[in-house]
Motif scaffolding. Structure first.
Motif: not given
Length: 440
Positions: A373-389, A412-419
Motif C-alpha cells: 500500500d505504501g508503494y502504490q499511488q493514485n497516479t502511479s501504480f503497478a499490478c502483478d500480472s500473467y502475460s501470454i504471447g 491482478s487488481d490491487y485494492k488499497k484502503a484510503t481515508s
C-alpha cells in the motif's frame, strides 16, 4: 499541498506499456512477443537476452529491425466511480546487429530500454482534486464555492545503446561482457487550478512544466553452457544510476488572491502568520522541482537464468527466471523502500518448426513486483500480472526471416484502503509487433 507536489513528479513515473520490471523493458525483439522466454536462444535477439549464446549463432553478419505497437488502460475505481486512464506509445523500434567469426562474436542493439510512452489525464486525476479540495476545506472553502480546472500529462523514455563482446572459451562454454549507455528523457506538464465560483477568481494553483534529462552506464556479463540438446545461460546487468536534471520552465504553487482575502477576513490577526508559514513550506516542497534539481530513476540490477532444451531438431523449449533488485534501485522520494521485495518473473516458452519455411511459438510470463500500500499511488501504480504471447516466423529465403507476434498481460487488481474509501487499481496491456532478420 506537499503530497500534491510530490504526486506531480510521480504522476507519470511509469508510463510504459512493456514487459519486464518497474523501470526495465525486456521486449525488444518480436521473438520475445511470440515466445516470451528467450534467455537460452542463439538467434540475433540473444544480443540482449543471452549475449554469450551468440558463440553458437550465425557465422558472419546478421541484422534485425523490429517494430512494436503497445496500448494500455490504467483504471482506478473509487466507490461507484471509475477513473479511466490511457497510456500509449508510438511505434517502438529496435535494431540489432551481430558479427561472428569462429570463436568470437560482436553484437550491438539500439532500443527503448526503459519506460517508453506518454500519458495524459485530460481532466486531471482524482487524487489531485481531492488533495486540493482538502486544502481549501481547511481554509473554509467548500466545493460549491469553486470550480476545478485540472490536467496532467507526461513522457518518459530511456533510450539505450548496447555493445557486447563474446568469446567461446571451449566447445561447451562461452562468456560475454557488454556495456549499455542509457539516456533518460522525460517531461511533466500540467496544472491544477481552483477558481472561485461564480466570479472565477483564483483560490489555489499548481502549475508545472519540467523537462528531465540524464544518462547512465550499465555493465553486463553473460555466461552460456551448451552441450547436445541442453543450454544453460546466465546474464547479470548491474544497477544503472540515473539522476536526471530538471530543466524547469514553469513552477508555481500557492494560494490565490481570493483565498488570501478570505483568510484575512476570517482571521485578521492570525492570517498573516499562517501565510508566512505556508510560503516557507511551499519553498521547501517545490525545491525538488526547481531548475537544476535532480530526481533518481535508477534501473535495477537484473539477474536472468535460463535453461533451454531441444527435444528434436524441430521442437525447442525454454524455462527462465528474472530477478530485478528494485529495492536497491533508488526512486524519487525513496519510494523503493516501500516494496516488499524486488520483482520476480518466471517465463516459459516453446517453439516448433512446422517445416523449413514456417515456425510457430507461444509462451507465458508471471510477474510479481512485491507491491505494498505504501508503494502504490493514485497516479502511479503497478499490478502483478500473467502475460501470454504467441506468433510465428516465416523464412522467406535462406537469408530473410519475418517475425510476427502478439502478447497480452492480464493483471491482478490491487485494492488499497484510503481515508476516503477503498481504491481498486486495474490495468490492461497489449502489444503487437513485426520484424525482419537478414543474414549476410
Amino acid at each position: 499541498m506537499r503530497k500534491l507536489l510530490l504526486l506531480a513528479v510521480t504522476a507519470t513515473a511509469f508510463l510504459t506499456v512493456r514487459a519486464g520490471g518497474l523501470m526495465t523493458n525486456t521486449n525488444y525483439h518480436i521473438a520475445f512477443d511470440r515466445m516470451m522466454a528467450r534467455g537460452a536462444t542463439f538467434d540475433i535477439d540473444a544480443t540482449f537476452s543471452n549475449p554469450a549464446g551468440l558463440a553458437w549463432g550465425h557465422e558472419g553478419w546478421e541484422l534485425s529491425l523490429n517494430f512494436q505497437k503497445p496500448w494500455q488502460h490504467r483504471d482506478i475505481k473509487l466507490g461507484e466511480t471509475t477513473y479511466e486512464g490511457k497510456a500509449s506509445a508510438p511505434i517502438v523500434p529496435a535494431l540489432f546487429a551481430t558479427y561472428k567469426k569462429n570463436r568470437i562474436a560482436v553484437s550491438a542493439m539500439i532500443g527503448i530500454v526503459g519506460s517508453g510512452g506518454f500519458v495524459e489525464y485530460k481532466q486531471g486525476v482524482p487524487m489531485y482534486n481531492m488533495l486540493l479540495g482538502g486544502m481549501l476545506a481547511a481554509n473554509g472553502i467548500t466545493p460549491d464555492q469553486y470550480k476545478l480546472n485540472s490536467e496532467m500529462k507526461g513522457k518518459q523514455y530511456i533510450y539505450g545503446g548496447q555493445v557486447n563482446f563474446t568469446y567461446k572459451i571451449s566447445d561447451c562454454f562461452a562468456a560475454a561482457v557488454g556495456l549499455r549507455a542509457n539516456y533518460y528523457d522525460g517531461y511533466y506538464r500540467g496544472h491544477v487550478i481552483a477558481a472561485d465560483h461564480p466570479q472565477l477568481g483564483e483560490l489555489a494553483k499548481l502549475l508545472l512544466d519540467v523537462d528531465q534529462k540524464g544518462w547512465g552506464i550499465t555493465p553486463i556479463i553473460s555466461l552460456d553452457f551448451h552441450k547436445g540438446p541442453v543450454t544453460v545461460a546466465a546474464r547479470y546487468e548491474f544497477r544503472t544510476k540515473l539522476n536526471p536534471k530538471n530543466e524547469t520552465n514553469v513552477l508555481d504553487a500557492g494560494l490565490g488572491t481570493n483565498l488570501i482575502a478570505a483568510m484575512m477576513a476570517a482571521d485578521p490577526a492570525g492570517a498573516q502568520a499562517k501565510l508566512q508559514a505556508l510560503a516557507a513550506q511551499l519553498g521547501n516542497y517545490t525545491a525538488p522541482f526547481a531548475d537544476g534539481a535532480r530526481t533518481r530513476y535508477d534501473m535495477p540490477a537484473l539477474l536472468s537464468l535460463a535453461v533451454g532444451y531441444e527435444f528434436s531438431p524441430k521442437l525447442r523449449a525454454t524455462l527462465e527466471y528474472h530477478f530485478f533488485d528494485d529495492k536497491n534501485a533508488k526512486m524519487a522520494n525513496d519510494r523503493q523502500k516501500e516494496l516488499k521485495h524486488g520483482t520476480h518473473e518466471i517465463l516459459a516458452g516453446v517453439e516448433y518448426d512446422i517445416n523449413e519455411k514456417f515456425t510457430v511459438s507461444c509462451g507465458a510470463q508471471r510477474t510479481d513486483y512485491g507491491l505494498s500500500d505504501g508503494y502504490q499511488q493514485n497516479t502511479s501504480f503497478a499490478c502483478d500480472s500473467y502475460s501470454i504471447g504467441l506468433g510465428g516466423a516465416w523464412n522467406v529465403t535462406d537469408k530473410i526471416r519475418l517475425n510476427a507476434g502478439y502478447f497480452i498481460s492480464l493483471y491482478s487488481d490491487y485494492k488499497k484502503a484510503t481515508s476516503y474509501g477503498e481504491e481498486t487499481y486495474s490495468r490492461t496491456n497489449n502489444v503487437i509487433g513485426i520484424g525482419i532478420d537478414y543474414k549476410f
